[in-house]
Design a protein around this motif. Structure first.
Motif, PDB file in Angstrom:
ATOM      1  N   LEU A   8       0.825  -1.213   0.000  1.00  0.00           N
ATOM      2  CA  LEU A   8       0.000   0.000   0.000  1.00  0.00           C
ATOM      3  C   LEU A   8       0.859   1.263   0.000  1.00  0.00           C
ATOM      4  O   LEU A   8       0.555   2.231  -0.704  1.00  0.00           O
ATOM      5  CB  LEU A   8      -0.940   0.000   1.208  1.00  0.00           C
ATOM      6  CG  LEU A   8      -2.016  -1.083   1.206  1.00  0.00           C
ATOM      7  CD1 LEU A   8      -2.811  -1.035   2.510  1.00  0.00           C
ATOM      8  CD2 LEU A   8      -2.930  -0.945  -0.003  1.00  0.00           C
ATOM      9  N   SER A  61       2.258   2.054  -3.358  1.00  0.00           N
ATOM     10  CA  SER A  61       1.284   2.560  -4.334  1.00  0.00           C
ATOM     11  C   SER A  61       1.291   4.079  -4.412  1.00  0.00           C
ATOM     12  O   SER A  61       0.824   4.649  -5.391  1.00  0.00           O
ATOM     13  CB  SER A  61      -0.126   2.083  -3.966  1.00  0.00           C
ATOM     14  OG  SER A  61      -0.645   2.822  -2.862  1.00  0.00           O
ATOM     15  N   GLN A  96      -0.519   5.972  -2.649  1.00  0.00           N
ATOM     16  CA  GLN A  96      -1.868   6.458  -2.356  1.00  0.00           C
ATOM     17  C   GLN A  96      -2.073   6.828  -0.883  1.00  0.00           C
ATOM     18  O   GLN A  96      -3.029   7.524  -0.547  1.00  0.00           O
ATOM     19  CB  GLN A  96      -2.905   5.389  -2.735  1.00  0.00           C
ATOM     20  CG  GLN A  96      -3.017   5.121  -4.206  1.00  0.00           C
ATOM     21  CD  GLN A  96      -3.635   6.294  -4.942  1.00  0.00           C
ATOM     22  OE1 GLN A  96      -4.651   6.843  -4.532  1.00  0.00           O
ATOM     23  NE2 GLN A  96      -3.011   6.681  -6.024  1.00  0.00           N
ATOM     24  N   PHE A  97      -1.172   6.357  -0.001  1.00  0.00           N
ATOM     25  CA  PHE A  97      -1.410   6.495   1.429  1.00  0.00           C
ATOM     26  C   PHE A  97      -0.136   6.881   2.167  1.00  0.00           C
ATOM     27  O   PHE A  97       0.958   6.498   1.770  1.00  0.00           O
ATOM     28  CB  PHE A  97      -1.917   5.166   2.017  1.00  0.00           C
ATOM     29  CG  PHE A  97      -3.026   4.546   1.226  1.00  0.00           C
ATOM     30  CD1 PHE A  97      -4.305   5.060   1.271  1.00  0.00           C
ATOM     31  CD2 PHE A  97      -2.778   3.454   0.406  1.00  0.00           C
ATOM     32  CE1 PHE A  97      -5.327   4.497   0.527  1.00  0.00           C
ATOM     33  CE2 PHE A  97      -3.788   2.881  -0.338  1.00  0.00           C
ATOM     34  CZ  PHE A  97      -5.072   3.401  -0.283  1.00  0.00           C
ATOM     35  N   ARG A 143     -11.791   7.066  -5.300  1.00  0.00           N
ATOM     36  CA  ARG A 143     -10.702   6.585  -6.151  1.00  0.00           C
ATOM     37  C   ARG A 143     -11.286   5.853  -7.355  1.00  0.00           C
ATOM     38  O   ARG A 143     -12.321   5.201  -7.273  1.00  0.00           O
ATOM     39  CB  ARG A 143      -9.763   5.678  -5.374  1.00  0.00           C
ATOM     40  CG  ARG A 143      -8.904   6.462  -4.384  1.00  0.00           C
ATOM     41  CD  ARG A 143      -7.937   5.561  -3.653  1.00  0.00           C
ATOM     42  NE  ARG A 143      -7.038   6.323  -2.829  1.00  0.00           N
ATOM     43  CZ  ARG A 143      -7.339   6.788  -1.621  1.00  0.00           C
ATOM     44  NH1 ARG A 143      -8.525   6.570  -1.099  1.00  0.00           N
ATOM     45  NH2 ARG A 143      -6.447   7.464  -0.921  1.00  0.00           N
ATOM     46  N   ILE A 199      -7.349   2.617 -10.059  1.00  0.00           N
ATOM     47  CA  ILE A 199      -6.519   2.668  -8.852  1.00  0.00           C
ATOM     48  C   ILE A 199      -6.868   1.507  -7.931  1.00  0.00           C
ATOM     49  O   ILE A 199      -5.985   0.833  -7.394  1.00  0.00           O
ATOM     50  CB  ILE A 199      -6.683   4.023  -8.118  1.00  0.00           C
ATOM     51  CG1 ILE A 199      -6.012   5.129  -8.929  1.00  0.00           C
ATOM     52  CG2 ILE A 199      -6.101   3.957  -6.709  1.00  0.00           C
ATOM     53  CD1 ILE A 199      -6.244   6.527  -8.393  1.00  0.00           C
ATOM     54  N   LYS A 200      -8.150   1.220  -7.765  1.00  0.00           N
ATOM     55  CA  LYS A 200      -8.566   0.113  -6.898  1.00  0.00           C
ATOM     56  C   LYS A 200      -8.069  -1.221  -7.448  1.00  0.00           C
ATOM     57  O   LYS A 200      -7.628  -2.091  -6.678  1.00  0.00           O
ATOM     58  CB  LYS A 200     -10.083   0.097  -6.737  1.00  0.00           C
ATOM     59  CG  LYS A 200     -10.592   1.270  -5.909  1.00  0.00           C
ATOM     60  CD  LYS A 200     -12.075   1.128  -5.678  1.00  0.00           C
ATOM     61  CE  LYS A 200     -12.790   2.332  -6.186  1.00  0.00           C
ATOM     62  NZ  LYS A 200     -14.239   2.263  -6.018  1.00  0.00           N
ATOM     63  N   THR A 253      -5.370  -1.649  -9.244  1.00  0.00           N
ATOM     64  CA  THR A 253      -3.922  -1.656  -9.007  1.00  0.00           C
ATOM     65  C   THR A 253      -3.620  -2.004  -7.551  1.00  0.00           C
ATOM     66  O   THR A 253      -2.706  -2.789  -7.263  1.00  0.00           O
ATOM     67  CB  THR A 253      -3.308  -0.299  -9.380  1.00  0.00           C
ATOM     68  OG1 THR A 253      -3.558  -0.049 -10.765  1.00  0.00           O
ATOM     69  CG2 THR A 253      -1.819  -0.255  -9.113  1.00  0.00           C
ATOM     70  N   LEU A 254      -4.381  -1.439  -6.621  1.00  0.00           N
ATOM     71  CA  LEU A 254      -4.195  -1.753  -5.201  1.00  0.00           C
ATOM     72  C   LEU A 254      -4.465  -3.229  -4.934  1.00  0.00           C
ATOM     73  O   LEU A 254      -3.696  -3.898  -4.234  1.00  0.00           O
ATOM     74  CB  LEU A 254      -5.107  -0.881  -4.337  1.00  0.00           C
ATOM     75  CG  LEU A 254      -4.778   0.611  -4.287  1.00  0.00           C
ATOM     76  CD1 LEU A 254      -5.911   1.382  -3.617  1.00  0.00           C
ATOM     77  CD2 LEU A 254      -3.458   0.852  -3.578  1.00  0.00           C
TER      78      LEU A 254
END
Length: 118
Positions: A28, A31, A33-34, A71, A75-76, A78-79
């Motif tokens: 994560l 990525s 994203q976080f 999102r 993106i989801k 890919t996660l």
């Protein structure tokens, strides 16, 4: 945000959950994203489970990633792919039994989510 819950069947116990959670968190973080400290992960053993209609001895690990809505599906996806790859790299031995690895990405309704920092 996000919240990651890893559920696993008791026939995988004793499962080294800490390395698995660390690998998932690192996926994560990678990525982009976080923020690392925003990721909250936990592991839950499932003592009572059944796969199919008989006690086959099969096992599974199910990861649910809950994140604030907004999102894109790309993106989801890919996660989810990154989490599945992390699971596959760390998958425990099943001693001849079949095992399924699953990842689910869920939206949390942003307007109804509340959080406090201390």
């Amino acid at each position: 945000m996000p919240h990651l819950t890893m559920q696993y069947t008791a026939n995988l116990a004793p499962l080294a959950t800490r390395p698995l959670l660390l690998a998932l968190n690192r996926s994560l973080i990678a990525s982009g994203q976080f923020e690392p400290l925003d990721i909250k992960s936990r592991a839950i053993v499932l003592d009572d489970f059944l796969q199919g209609d008989a006690d086959s001895g099969h096992a599974f690990i199910h990861v649910q990633l809950a994140l604030l809505d907004g999102r894109s599906d790309e993106i989801k996806q890919t996660l989810a792919a990154g989490l599945l790859a992390a699971l596959q790299a760390q998958a425990p031995a099943t001693h001849g039994n079949a095992m399924q690895l699953c990842v689910e990405v869920c939206d949390i309704h942003r307007a109804s989510y509340a959080k406090a920092h201390y």
